[in-house]
Design a protein around this motif. Structure first.
Motif, PDB file in Angstrom:
ATOM      1  N   ALA A  73      -4.795  23.597 -54.538  1.00  0.00           N
ATOM      2  CA  ALA A  73      -4.169  22.431 -53.928  1.00  0.00           C
ATOM      3  C   ALA A  73      -3.302  22.863 -52.754  1.00  0.00           C
ATOM      4  N   ALA A  74      -3.537  22.253 -51.594  1.00  0.00           N
ATOM      5  CA  ALA A  74      -2.823  22.613 -50.380  1.00  0.00           C
ATOM      6  C   ALA A  74      -1.792  21.558 -50.011  1.00  0.00           C
ATOM      7  N   SER A  75      -0.706  21.998 -49.408  1.00  0.00           N
ATOM      8  CA  SER A  75       0.293  21.109 -48.835  1.00  0.00           C
ATOM      9  C   SER A  75       0.784  21.708 -47.521  1.00  0.00           C
ATOM     10  N   GLY A  76       1.190  20.846 -46.609  1.00  0.00           N
ATOM     11  CA  GLY A  76       1.663  21.298 -45.314  1.00  0.00           C
ATOM     12  C   GLY A  76       0.574  21.489 -44.280  1.00  0.00           C
ATOM     13  N   PHE A  77      -0.674  21.364 -44.668  1.00  0.00           N
ATOM     14  CA  PHE A  77      -1.809  21.428 -43.759  1.00  0.00           C
ATOM     15  C   PHE A  77      -3.004  20.784 -44.432  1.00  0.00           C
ATOM     16  N   SER A  78      -4.031  20.510 -43.670  1.00  0.00           N
ATOM     17  CA  SER A  78      -5.236  19.870 -44.181  1.00  0.00           C
ATOM     18  C   SER A  78      -6.323  20.911 -44.391  1.00  0.00           C
ATOM     19  N   VAL A  79      -6.878  20.963 -45.600  1.00  0.00           N
ATOM     20  CA  VAL A  79      -7.944  21.924 -45.873  1.00  0.00           C
ATOM     21  C   VAL A  79      -9.205  21.607 -45.094  1.00  0.00           C
ATOM     22  N   GLU A  80      -9.324  20.400 -44.594  1.00  0.00           N
ATOM     23  CA  GLU A  80     -10.511  19.997 -43.847  1.00  0.00           C
ATOM     24  C   GLU A  80     -10.705  20.866 -42.614  1.00  0.00           C
ATOM     25  N   TYR A  81      -9.615  21.357 -42.042  1.00  0.00           N
ATOM     26  CA  TYR A  81      -9.678  22.086 -40.780  1.00  0.00           C
ATOM     27  C   TYR A  81      -9.398  23.577 -40.932  1.00  0.00           C
ATOM     28  N   TYR A  82      -9.492  24.071 -42.146  1.00  0.00           N
ATOM     29  CA  TYR A  82      -9.336  25.488 -42.430  1.00  0.00           C
ATOM     30  C   TYR A  82     -10.483  25.989 -43.282  1.00  0.00           C
ATOM     31  N   ALA A  83     -10.845  27.239 -43.081  1.00  0.00           N
ATOM     32  CA  ALA A  83     -11.694  27.922 -44.038  1.00  0.00           C
ATOM     33  C   ALA A  83     -10.855  28.269 -45.266  1.00  0.00           C
ATOM     34  N   ILE A  84     -11.404  28.018 -46.441  1.00  0.00           N
ATOM     35  CA  ILE A  84     -10.709  28.310 -47.687  1.00  0.00           C
ATOM     36  C   ILE A  84     -11.537  29.314 -48.478  1.00  0.00           C
ATOM     37  N   GLY A  85     -10.916  30.418 -48.827  1.00  0.00           N
ATOM     38  CA  GLY A  85     -11.595  31.455 -49.578  1.00  0.00           C
ATOM     39  C   GLY A  85     -10.995  31.646 -50.955  1.00  0.00           C
ATOM     40  N   TRP A  86     -11.824  32.089 -51.884  1.00  0.00           N
ATOM     41  CA  TRP A  86     -11.386  32.509 -53.206  1.00  0.00           C
ATOM     42  C   TRP A  86     -11.565  34.018 -53.328  1.00  0.00           C
ATOM     43  N   PHE A  87     -10.548  34.667 -53.846  1.00  0.00           N
ATOM     44  CA  PHE A  87     -10.542  36.105 -54.063  1.00  0.00           C
ATOM     45  C   PHE A  87     -10.130  36.387 -55.494  1.00  0.00           C
ATOM     46  N   ARG A  88     -10.413  37.590 -55.949  1.00  0.00           N
ATOM     47  CA  ARG A  88      -9.951  37.991 -57.269  1.00  0.00           C
ATOM     48  C   ARG A  88      -9.561  39.460 -57.262  1.00  0.00           C
ATOM     49  N   GLN A  89      -8.648  39.792 -58.159  1.00  0.00           N
ATOM     50  CA  GLN A  89      -8.208  41.172 -58.291  1.00  0.00           C
ATOM     51  C   GLN A  89      -7.920  41.462 -59.757  1.00  0.00           C
ATOM     52  N   ALA A  90      -8.646  42.414 -60.309  1.00  0.00           N
ATOM     53  CA  ALA A  90      -8.457  42.858 -61.680  1.00  0.00           C
ATOM     54  C   ALA A  90      -7.612  44.123 -61.689  1.00  0.00           C
ATOM     55  N   PRO A  91      -6.965  44.434 -62.820  1.00  0.00           N
ATOM     56  CA  PRO A  91      -6.147  45.644 -62.894  1.00  0.00           C
ATOM     57  C   PRO A  91      -6.933  46.891 -62.511  1.00  0.00           C
ATOM     58  N   GLY A  92      -6.370  47.699 -61.625  1.00  0.00           N
ATOM     59  CA  GLY A  92      -7.004  48.927 -61.207  1.00  0.00           C
ATOM     60  C   GLY A  92      -8.130  48.767 -60.212  1.00  0.00           C
TER      61      GLY A  92
END
Length: 120
Positions: free
Chosen positions: A23-42
């Motif tokens: 959920a975004a606030s302060g800007f519109s996701v319509e005009y941005y690329a949105i990425g998902w990342f992940r990081q596991a221990p180590g």
């Protein structure tokens, strides 16, 4: 102020599903690329998926292609990551990020992450 808040993480059995929200606030996701990342221990931070601005072109890493789906709801100013057929190796903290494009150095804003644990 610009903010990204992830939610929807939790404990799920192998083969199960989770739906993460960014959920975004302060800007519109319509005009941005949105990425998902992940990081596991180590492990290093890994790009999982991205959806481009306006044209909604989607990208997936090889490890999640065919199992995860990214989508955008402009009315709710929210981006989702539907995760299906989950595996123990999907266990990680998942982050969303916003930037100019779906490229490695284009992200300006990051959320704090949500934990996804896949275990029997």
């Amino acid at each position: 102020q610009v903010q990204l808040v992830e939610s929807g993480g939790g404990l799920v059995q192998p083969g199960g599903s989770l739906r993460l929200s960014c959920a975004a606030s302060g800007f519109s996701v319509e005009y941005y690329a949105i990425g998902w990342f992940r990081q596991a221990p180590g492990k290093e931070r890994e790009g999982v998926s991205c959806i481009s601005s306006v044209i909604n072109m989607t990208h997936y890493s090889d490890s999640v292609k065919g199992r995860f789906t990214i989508s955008r709801d402009n009315a709710k100013n929210t981006v989702y990551l539907e995760m299906n057929s989950l595996k123990p190796e999907d266990t990680s903290i998942y982050f969303c990020a916003a930037g100019a494009a779906c490229t490695i150095d284009a992200y300006d804003y990051w959320g704090q992450g949500t934990q996804d644990t896949v275990s029997s």
